[in-house]
Design a protein around this motif. Structure first.
Motif, PDB file in Angstrom:
ATOM      1  N   ALA A 127      37.036  44.948  51.139  1.00 25.64           N
ATOM      2  CA  ALA A 127      37.082  45.392  49.678  1.00 25.64           C
ATOM      3  C   ALA A 127      37.939  44.237  48.708  1.00 25.64           C
ATOM      4  O   ALA A 127      37.248  43.969  47.809  1.00 25.64           O
ATOM      5  CB  ALA A 127      37.960  46.540  49.479  1.00 25.64           C
ATOM      6  N   ALA A 128      38.919  43.651  49.493  1.00 25.01           N
ATOM      7  CA  ALA A 128      39.710  42.506  48.688  1.00 25.01           C
ATOM      8  C   ALA A 128      38.419  41.344  48.600  1.00 25.01           C
ATOM      9  O   ALA A 128      38.506  40.743  47.413  1.00 25.01           O
ATOM     10  CB  ALA A 128      40.656  41.947  49.511  1.00 25.01           C
ATOM     11  N   SER A 129      37.597  41.089  49.441  1.00 28.86           N
ATOM     12  CA  SER A 129      36.471  40.091  49.447  1.00 28.86           C
ATOM     13  C   SER A 129      35.700  40.311  48.295  1.00 28.86           C
ATOM     14  O   SER A 129      35.384  39.474  47.491  1.00 28.86           O
ATOM     15  CB  SER A 129      35.642  39.848  50.760  1.00 28.86           C
ATOM     16  OG  SER A 129      36.750  39.432  51.885  1.00 28.86           O
ATOM     17  N   LEU A 130      35.495  41.661  48.205  1.00 30.14           N
ATOM     18  CA  LEU A 130      34.389  41.949  47.144  1.00 30.14           C
ATOM     19  C   LEU A 130      34.980  41.881  45.662  1.00 30.14           C
ATOM     20  O   LEU A 130      34.249  41.387  44.679  1.00 30.14           O
ATOM     21  CB  LEU A 130      33.809  43.620  47.399  1.00 30.14           C
ATOM     22  CG  LEU A 130      32.885  44.125  46.311  1.00 30.14           C
ATOM     23  CD1 LEU A 130      31.615  43.390  46.643  1.00 30.14           C
ATOM     24  CD2 LEU A 130      32.939  45.659  46.597  1.00 30.14           C
ATOM     25  N   VAL A 131      36.130  42.253  45.776  1.00 30.13           N
ATOM     26  CA  VAL A 131      36.904  41.974  44.377  1.00 30.13           C
ATOM     27  C   VAL A 131      37.074  40.468  44.107  1.00 30.13           C
ATOM     28  O   VAL A 131      36.827  39.956  42.963  1.00 30.13           O
ATOM     29  CB  VAL A 131      38.521  42.696  44.243  1.00 30.13           C
ATOM     30  CG1 VAL A 131      39.231  42.345  43.091  1.00 30.13           C
ATOM     31  CG2 VAL A 131      38.174  44.217  44.208  1.00 30.13           C
ATOM     32  N   LEU A 132      37.642  39.777  45.063  1.00 31.85           N
ATOM     33  CA  LEU A 132      37.431  38.175  44.831  1.00 31.85           C
ATOM     34  C   LEU A 132      36.367  37.632  44.404  1.00 31.85           C
ATOM     35  O   LEU A 132      36.404  36.776  43.470  1.00 31.85           O
ATOM     36  CB  LEU A 132      38.091  37.604  46.068  1.00 31.85           C
ATOM     37  CG  LEU A 132      39.776  38.020  46.069  1.00 31.85           C
ATOM     38  CD1 LEU A 132      40.211  37.491  47.650  1.00 31.85           C
ATOM     39  CD2 LEU A 132      40.690  37.322  44.890  1.00 31.85           C
ATOM     40  N   VAL A 133      35.380  38.069  45.246  1.00 32.29           N
ATOM     41  CA  VAL A 133      34.159  37.419  44.779  1.00 32.29           C
ATOM     42  C   VAL A 133      33.666  37.737  43.427  1.00 32.29           C
ATOM     43  O   VAL A 133      33.129  36.813  42.629  1.00 32.29           O
ATOM     44  CB  VAL A 133      32.873  37.589  45.791  1.00 32.29           C
ATOM     45  CG1 VAL A 133      31.539  37.375  45.297  1.00 32.29           C
ATOM     46  CG2 VAL A 133      33.397  36.998  46.939  1.00 32.29           C
ATOM     47  N   LEU A 134      33.629  39.000  42.965  1.00 31.35           N
ATOM     48  CA  LEU A 134      33.428  39.153  41.684  1.00 31.35           C
ATOM     49  C   LEU A 134      34.204  38.510  40.502  1.00 31.35           C
ATOM     50  O   LEU A 134      33.657  38.019  39.817  1.00 31.35           O
ATOM     51  CB  LEU A 134      33.815  40.816  41.391  1.00 31.35           C
ATOM     52  CG  LEU A 134      33.429  41.370  40.008  1.00 31.35           C
ATOM     53  CD1 LEU A 134      31.971  41.213  39.501  1.00 31.35           C
ATOM     54  CD2 LEU A 134      34.011  42.946  39.877  1.00 31.35           C
ATOM     55  N   LEU A 135      35.532  38.541  40.693  1.00 29.85           N
ATOM     56  CA  LEU A 135      36.380  37.670  39.675  1.00 29.85           C
ATOM     57  C   LEU A 135      35.924  36.434  39.913  1.00 29.85           C
ATOM     58  O   LEU A 135      35.896  35.585  38.478  1.00 29.85           O
ATOM     59  CB  LEU A 135      37.856  37.840  40.264  1.00 29.85           C
ATOM     60  CG  LEU A 135      38.247  39.171  40.384  1.00 29.85           C
ATOM     61  CD1 LEU A 135      39.962  39.429  40.544  1.00 29.85           C
ATOM     62  CD2 LEU A 135      38.251  39.730  38.695  1.00 29.85           C
ATOM     63  N   ALA A 136      35.633  35.651  40.941  1.00 34.03           N
ATOM     64  CA  ALA A 136      35.082  34.384  41.050  1.00 34.03           C
ATOM     65  C   ALA A 136      33.827  34.044  40.517  1.00 34.03           C
ATOM     66  O   ALA A 136      33.643  32.979  39.494  1.00 34.03           O
ATOM     67  CB  ALA A 136      35.305  33.661  42.374  1.00 34.03           C
ATOM     68  N   ALA A 137      33.178  34.948  40.402  1.00 32.36           N
ATOM     69  CA  ALA A 137      31.756  34.870  40.032  1.00 32.36           C
ATOM     70  C   ALA A 137      31.762  35.153  38.219  1.00 32.36           C
ATOM     71  O   ALA A 137      31.029  34.520  37.492  1.00 32.36           O
ATOM     72  CB  ALA A 137      30.683  36.057  40.495  1.00 32.36           C
TER      73      ALA A 137
END
Length: 143
Positions: A127-137
């Motif tokens: 879940a943290a990876s998903l949020v971090l990837v979204l924010l980075a994207a």
């Protein structure tokens, strides 16, 4: 943000690899014929292969700095998260069900042997990876 997402994704992948190895070693593949396992092989390996492909796309994004690659990696990660949530939903009832006394390994679903701390850490880091990837994207916290 990009590197934080990479680290979270790699650690999540390591946990997923531990879970995959444990499922296989406890007979998950052999249980496909008897349908003892609640995890179809295509679900397990689909999650694994999509996660690996998404991670590869993310690494290429880090090297090439192309916005389209970040969005593609996020889309793949959403699919991975949905597959992972499906497995979690199938795992919870199996884990909560008490194993019959003297049950043979062949009659106990392989996923019953997955360690709870690894399952929890894998899900939270996913879940943290998903949020971090979204924010980075989206370019939040970027350079």
């Amino acid at each position: 943000m990009d590197i934080a997402a990479l680290i979270a994704w790699v650690v999540t992948a390591l946990g997923g690899f531990v879970l995959l190895a444990r499922w296989i070693s406890r007979g998950g593949l052999r249980q496909q014929q008897t349908r003892t396992t609640r995890f179809p092989a295509r679900l397990v390996f689909g999650d694994f292969l999509l996660a690996a492909a998404g991670l590869a796309v993310w690494i290429i994004y880090l090297a090439a700095d192309r916005e389209a690659l970040a969005r593609t990696a996020f889309g793949i990660l959403v699919a991975v998260a949905l597959l992972g949530f499906t497995m979690f939903a199938r795992w919870v009832p199996v884990y909560r069900t008490a194993a019959p006394a003297g049950a043979a390994g062949a009659t106990t679903p392989a996923e019953r042997h997955l360690p709870v701390p690894v399952v929890a850490a894998h899900g939270l880091l996913g879940a943290a990876s998903l949020v971090l990837v979204l924010l980075a994207a989206l370019g939040v916290g970027g350079s």
